[in-house]
Design an enzyme around this catalytic site. Structure first.
Site, PDB file in Angstrom:
ATOM      1  N   ASP A 185      -7.571   1.598  10.900  1.00 11.08           N
ATOM      2  CA  ASP A 185      -6.318   2.351  10.993  1.00 11.08           C
ATOM      3  C   ASP A 185      -6.457   3.796  10.527  1.00 11.08           C
ATOM      4  O   ASP A 185      -5.825   4.693  11.068  1.00 11.08           O
ATOM      5  CB  ASP A 185      -5.211   1.639  10.205  1.00 11.08           C
ATOM      6  CG  ASP A 185      -4.727   0.393  10.933  1.00 11.08           C
ATOM      7  OD1 ASP A 185      -4.871   0.347  12.168  1.00 11.08           O
ATOM      8  OD2 ASP A 185      -4.207  -0.524  10.277  1.00 11.08           O
ATOM      9  N   ARG A 212      -0.587   2.726  16.157  1.00  8.74           N
ATOM     10  CA  ARG A 212      -0.978   3.794  15.210  1.00  8.74           C
ATOM     11  C   ARG A 212      -0.836   5.206  15.771  1.00  8.74           C
ATOM     12  O   ARG A 212      -0.289   6.078  15.092  1.00  8.74           O
ATOM     13  CB  ARG A 212      -2.403   3.578  14.683  1.00  8.74           C
ATOM     14  CG  ARG A 212      -2.622   2.272  13.950  1.00  8.74           C
ATOM     15  CD  ARG A 212      -1.533   1.976  12.969  1.00  8.74           C
ATOM     16  NE  ARG A 212      -1.824   0.845  12.113  1.00  8.74           N
ATOM     17  CZ  ARG A 212      -0.912   0.017  11.640  1.00  8.74           C
ATOM     18  NH1 ARG A 212       0.369   0.175  11.955  1.00  8.74           N
ATOM     19  NH2 ARG A 212      -1.249  -0.965  10.841  1.00  8.74           N
ATOM     20  N   SER A 266      -2.621  -9.338   4.254  1.00  9.84           N
ATOM     21  CA  SER A 266      -2.255  -8.015   4.744  1.00  9.84           C
ATOM     22  C   SER A 266      -1.745  -8.214   6.171  1.00  9.84           C
ATOM     23  O   SER A 266      -2.477  -8.695   7.040  1.00  9.84           O
ATOM     24  CB  SER A 266      -3.480  -7.108   4.717  1.00  9.84           C
ATOM     25  OG  SER A 266      -3.209  -5.967   5.473  1.00  9.84           O
ATOM     26  N   ASP A 279       0.821  -1.217   0.000  1.00  6.69           N
ATOM     27  CA  ASP A 279       0.000   0.000   0.000  1.00  6.69           C
ATOM     28  C   ASP A 279       0.853   1.263   0.000  1.00  6.69           C
ATOM     29  O   ASP A 279       0.640   2.175  -0.801  1.00  6.69           O
ATOM     30  CB  ASP A 279      -0.902   0.050   1.248  1.00  6.69           C
ATOM     31  CG  ASP A 279      -2.005  -1.001   1.230  1.00  6.69           C
ATOM     32  OD1 ASP A 279      -2.538  -1.270   0.148  1.00  6.69           O
ATOM     33  OD2 ASP A 279      -2.328  -1.532   2.305  1.00  6.69           O
TER      34      ASP A 279
HETATM   35  N1  ARG Z   1      -8.045  -5.622  12.959  1.00  9.14           N
HETATM   36  C1  ARG Z   1      -6.901  -5.108  13.609  1.00  9.14           C
HETATM   37  C2  ARG Z   1      -7.109  -3.690  14.013  1.00  9.14           C
HETATM   38  O1  ARG Z   1      -7.934  -3.026  13.471  1.00  9.14           O
HETATM   39  C3  ARG Z   1      -5.634  -5.301  12.797  1.00  9.14           C
HETATM   40  C4  ARG Z   1      -5.482  -4.473  11.589  1.00  9.14           C
HETATM   41  C5  ARG Z   1      -4.087  -4.580  11.125  1.00  9.14           C
HETATM   42  N2  ARG Z   1      -3.842  -4.301   9.774  1.00  9.14           N
HETATM   43  C6  ARG Z   1      -3.424  -5.196   8.852  1.00  9.14           C
HETATM   44  N3  ARG Z   1      -3.011  -4.721   7.752  1.00  9.14           N
HETATM   45  N4  ARG Z   1      -3.436  -6.468   9.057  1.00  9.14           N
HETATM   46  O2  ARG Z   1      -6.427  -3.217  14.882  1.00  9.14           O
END
Ligand code: ARG
Length: 414
Positions: free
Chosen positions: A131, A102, A181, A22
């Site tokens: 995110d 984050r 991902s 990405d």
């Molecule tokens: N579902 C989790 C969250 O929202 C993990 C997201 C992580 N991103 C990824 N690209 N796997 O915190």
């Protein structure tokens, strides 16, 4: 041709750059479509990348400058250990690993943007996930004048298109990695997409990197003790360690024993249900031990109230509201209560399971004299009689009233 985002006032953009698909596509896209200079920032939160390679990639993609910031310590001390004190598990399962990183990454991007005189911060999050909230709410809370660019969301990138775009623009990709991902930091690995979207089947073994399959874990159980001070893990098997070392050590040890695989259906802030797989060996052990210690040293009343605080804390962090004043207020409550969460918990690890073996604390409220059925020195059983009368008073009263009403109705009914 720029039609969607007005980039007239934007000359310089700081991009939160992981080196993945990405954000790699985003570097090229930002330069081409928005005509801006891109400064990339990679925050080391323990993802174990080759950061030299990430930097070289950023340069190759045309970033004018790149920063790699080692924030492992800050991540553990200021984010992860706060979460431990709050028993941080979203929906009872997810140790919030990505969610905790984050706000830290976003705040570092803000620092660099201000230092570099950038006009905007860009991220590579999609419009479907959590995110984007975490990045943007943190950025806007810290620096309301900075613009935010979200090319992946704005232009509706999808993974197949991204792979094609990458191939066309000579962006190096790792095909196996792009099947999923993946987001990694010291507190855990989050894996989604690809074959995991089929919720009726087991995750393929290739999603796991930190944990042995439980059935291939050592046949001999192993014990490990975690010492807590003020709710924070300080030592393993009697050896004091800083947070980064302690968490890494436990990730290796518990991972060897197949501990910390999590597979659940999660409710995103955007309303979508998603199947998520995590590997979090250290988090699984530390959170289990911490909760157990709390149960030993806090009163039942404190525990019940704190459970609500913990749920609220997790919800704020998960939904991108790290910067909300309520989070700080909850932390103040938690810090007060955690002053007594000191002691040592020993765990037994065996083929994917972790159980409590022993507990010790100078603040323990467990009193064997009170609890034991064989001794009665401290507890006079006669106290119970009056207690039951008062405890049950409203219940008994309510039943008496409704019984009276019922018998009146029966009388009318003949
Ligand atoms: N579902 C989790 C969250 O929202 C993990 C997201 C992580 N991103 C990824 N690209 N796997 O915190």
């Amino acid at each position: 041709m720029i039609t969607k985002s007005s980039s007239k006032d934007i000359g310089r953009v700081v991009l939160a750059f992981s080196g993945g698909l990405d954000t790699s596509v985003a570097v090229v896209w930002l330069r081409e479509k928005y005509g801006v200079d891109v400064i990339t920032v990679t925050v080391d939160v323990g993802q174990n990348e080759d950061f030299k390679e990430v930097e070289a990639k950023a340069e190759k993609l045309g970033a004018i400058k790149h920063y790699t910031l080692d924030c492992k310590r800050e991540f553990i001390d200021e984010y992860v250990f706060k979460s431990v004190k709050a028993n941080g598990l979203y929906q009872g399962e997810y140790p919030l690993s990505s969610a905790l990183s984050r706000p830290l990454i976003a705040s570092k991007c803000v620092d660099i943007a201000l230092r570099e005189g950038a006009d905007a911060i860009a991220h590579g999050c999609t419009g479907k996930g959590n995110d984007q909230l975490r990045f943007e709410i943190t950025i806007k809370s810290l620096a309301p004048d900075l613009k935010v660019l979200a090319p992946v969301r704005e232009w509706g990138f999808n993974r197949d298109w991204e792979v094609e775009y990458a191939l066309k623009h000579g962006i190096p990709i790792k095909p196996k990695r792009e099947r999923y991902s993946i987001d990694v930091n010291l507190w855990g690995r989050s894996i989604e997409c690809g074959p995991l979207e089929d919720i009726s089947s087991d995750p393929p073994e290739d999603v796991f990197e930190w944990t042995n399959p439980p059935w291939k874990a050592p046949d001999k159980p192993e014990e490990v003790s975690i010492k807590f001070e003020d709710g924070i893990p300080k030592a393993i098997n009697g050896e004091e360690m800083d947070g980064v070392k302690l968490v890494s050590f436990l990730n290796n040890l518990a991972g060897l024993h197949g501990i910390g695989r999590i597979d659940h259906v999660e409710d995103r802030t955007t309303g979508i249900k998603t199947r998520e797989v995590y590997e979090a060996p250290a988090a699984t052990c530390i959170l289990k031990a911490h909760k157990d210690l709390e149960k030993l040293v806090l009163t039942g009343r404190e525990l019940r109230f704190k459970e609500q605080v913990d749920v609220e804390w997790c919800s704020l962090v998960y939904t991108g509201l790290w910067m909300d004043p309520l989070r700080e207020a909850l932390d103040a409550f938690i810090d007060t209560i955690e002053k007594r969460v000191c002691g040592e918990i020993t765990l037994r690890m065996y083929k994917g399971s972790v159980t409590i073996v022993s507990r010790k604390s100078e603040y323990s409220l467990y009193d064997v004299d009170l609890a034991s059925y064989s001794s009665s020195s401290l507890f006079d059983q006669r106290w119970a009689e009056g207690f039951i009368t008062l405890w049950g008073l409203p219940t008994i009263l309510a039943n008496r009233v409704s019984r009276k009403k019922l018998s009146i109705r029966y009388a009318y009914g003949g």
